[in-house]
Design a protein around this motif. Structure first.
Motif, PDB file in Angstrom:
ATOM      1  N   ALA A  82       0.824  -1.212   0.000  1.00 45.10           N
ATOM      2  CA  ALA A  82       0.000   0.000   0.000  1.00 45.10           C
ATOM      3  C   ALA A  82       0.858   1.262   0.000  1.00 45.10           C
ATOM      4  N   GLU A  83       1.989   1.202   0.685  1.00 46.50           N
ATOM      5  CA  GLU A  83       2.881   2.362   0.719  1.00 46.50           C
ATOM      6  C   GLU A  83       3.453   2.673  -0.655  1.00 46.50           C
ATOM      7  N   HIS A  84       3.450   1.665  -1.537  1.00 44.73           N
ATOM      8  CA  HIS A  84       4.005   1.857  -2.881  1.00 44.73           C
ATOM      9  C   HIS A  84       2.928   1.731  -3.957  1.00 44.73           C
ATOM     10  N   ASP A  85       1.668   1.906  -3.549  1.00 46.79           N
ATOM     11  CA  ASP A  85       0.542   1.878  -4.486  1.00 46.79           C
ATOM     12  C   ASP A  85       0.439   0.549  -5.235  1.00 46.79           C
ATOM     13  N   PHE A  86       0.761  -0.526  -4.541  1.00 39.21           N
ATOM     14  CA  PHE A  86       0.611  -1.870  -5.085  1.00 39.21           C
ATOM     15  C   PHE A  86      -0.597  -2.539  -4.443  1.00 39.21           C
ATOM     16  N   GLY A  87      -1.164  -3.492  -5.144  1.00 42.77           N
ATOM     17  CA  GLY A  87      -2.190  -4.350  -4.575  1.00 42.77           C
ATOM     18  C   GLY A  87      -1.638  -5.745  -4.378  1.00 42.77           C
ATOM     19  N   VAL A  88      -2.236  -6.512  -3.466  1.00 42.11           N
ATOM     20  CA  VAL A  88      -1.819  -7.887  -3.207  1.00 42.11           C
ATOM     21  C   VAL A  88      -3.028  -8.801  -3.345  1.00 42.11           C
TER      22      VAL A  88
END
Length: 345
Positions: free
Chosen positions: A94-100
């Protein structure tokens, strides 16, 4: 009629912070180190936060050729260790605008089918936790960057590996029991073919070889569940000679061992000590509370996500080994008074 406010842009952030758009881009993409002062970084972040700025992920994905989505593969969703791994990975993502995307593999040990065979382009990389070396063939063949957690480094065809110091955890638990005076130990070994459980068995044997007065009286294979631990402990505690301590591969097995002791009329820890591994929520839900090895599950997930991000940025992360910690609680104590007598139970 309510007028919709336009979505703030990076130009708005730059104007508010008094810097260029290029500087905003460096800061928000975390590429500022050595290029932008810490004071400017804070000014940009404050402006972005106050304006409610959110990056245009669709445009960024097209520009970078990425979908900003990672797949996290775990053996099961019923174990809160893996839930915490996901929490750690999702926080860094989330800190790097990624989703998991979270995916449980069948039983966690056999070859895993590719859950995104027809949509591989929707992923940037894979993080796999506590998987066998040959379990991710389908995903590896897709060419996606792979980060392995809790896996044998020598046999892991991964771009990066994050491990826990499992061997030291076993050494700590064994030393704890030996320090209390135990000399007859039994191992409740998870009946799972994976590196992490094989390492526990090897380390226990090696540690006891260095303690000539102590010995492993039995090893009982156990299904990785409370019921499996109960059955294995019943076999160990009705054997001759009876162990004075049960060292369990997992807190689930340890909880089952405590139930078995009670059913056999034995007290924990007065008649038999029990140690677990993982420090699950279960460890403090049983009575007495479990002596166990605490694994930093959230940090494992976080380190795995950081490693994947580094690989995607073209770096080669070092293998990471995270420390573990023995937590002594009420399920372990000195052996019964007649433990050292020949033939004593």
């Amino acid at each position: 009629m309510t007028t919709a406010h336009p979505r703030p842009t990076s130009r708005d952030v730059a104007r508010a912070a008094g810097v260029s758009q290029a500087t905003v881009s460096l800061v928000l993409r975390d590429k500022w180190h050595g290029r932008v002062s810490a004071r400017t970084v804070e000014a940009v972040r404050t402006a972005a936060r106050e304006l409610g700025y959110r990056p245009n992920l669709a445009a960024r994905s097209l520009r970078m050729g990425r979908t900003r989505t990672a797949l996290l593969v775990v053996p099961a969703l019923t174990n809160d260790f893996f839930a915490r791994v996901h929490t750690g990975a999702a926080r860094i993502a989330a800190e790097h605008d990624f989703g998991v995307v979270l995916y449980p593999s069948p039983e966690g040990i056999g070859p895993t089918r590719d859950p995104f065979d027809s949509a591989r382009a929707t992923l940037d990389g894979v993080i796999a936790s506590s998987m066998a070396a040959d379990a991710l063939t389908a995903l590896r063949e897709g060419g996606l960057p792979l980060v392995m957690l809790d896996s044998e480094p020598a046999r892991t065809p991964a771009a990066a590996t994050v491990n826990l110091d499992i061997a030291d955890g076993i050494r700590q638990a064994t030393a704890h029991l030996l320090g209390l005076g135990h000399r007859r130990l039994a191992h409740l070994a998870a009946d799972v073919r994976s590196w992490t459980f094989e390492l526990r068995a090897r380390t226990l044997a090696d540690t006891l070889r260095g303690a000539p007065q102590a010995h492993l009286v039995r090893t009982e294979a156990a299904e990785l569940s409370v019921a499996g631990g109960l059955r294995a402990a019943e076999r160990a505690l009705t054997a001759d000679p009876r162990p004075t301590a049960l060292l369990c591969d997992d807190d689930l097995l340890a909880a089952g061992a405590c139930k078995a002791a009670r059913r056999l009329g034995l007290r924990v820890p007065e008649d038999v000590s029990v140690t677990g591994f993982d420090d699950l929520a279960l460890a403090t839900a049983v009575e007495p509370e479990l002596t166990t090895v605490r694994l930093p599950a959230e940090e494992v997930g976080a380190a795995g996500m950081r490693a994947l991000l580094a690989v995607l940025d073209g770096h080669t992360p070092d293998t990471t080994t995270l420390p573990v910690e023995l937590v002594a609680r009420g399920s372990s104590g000195p052996p019964p008074g007649n433990a050292e007598r020949p033939g004593g139970n």
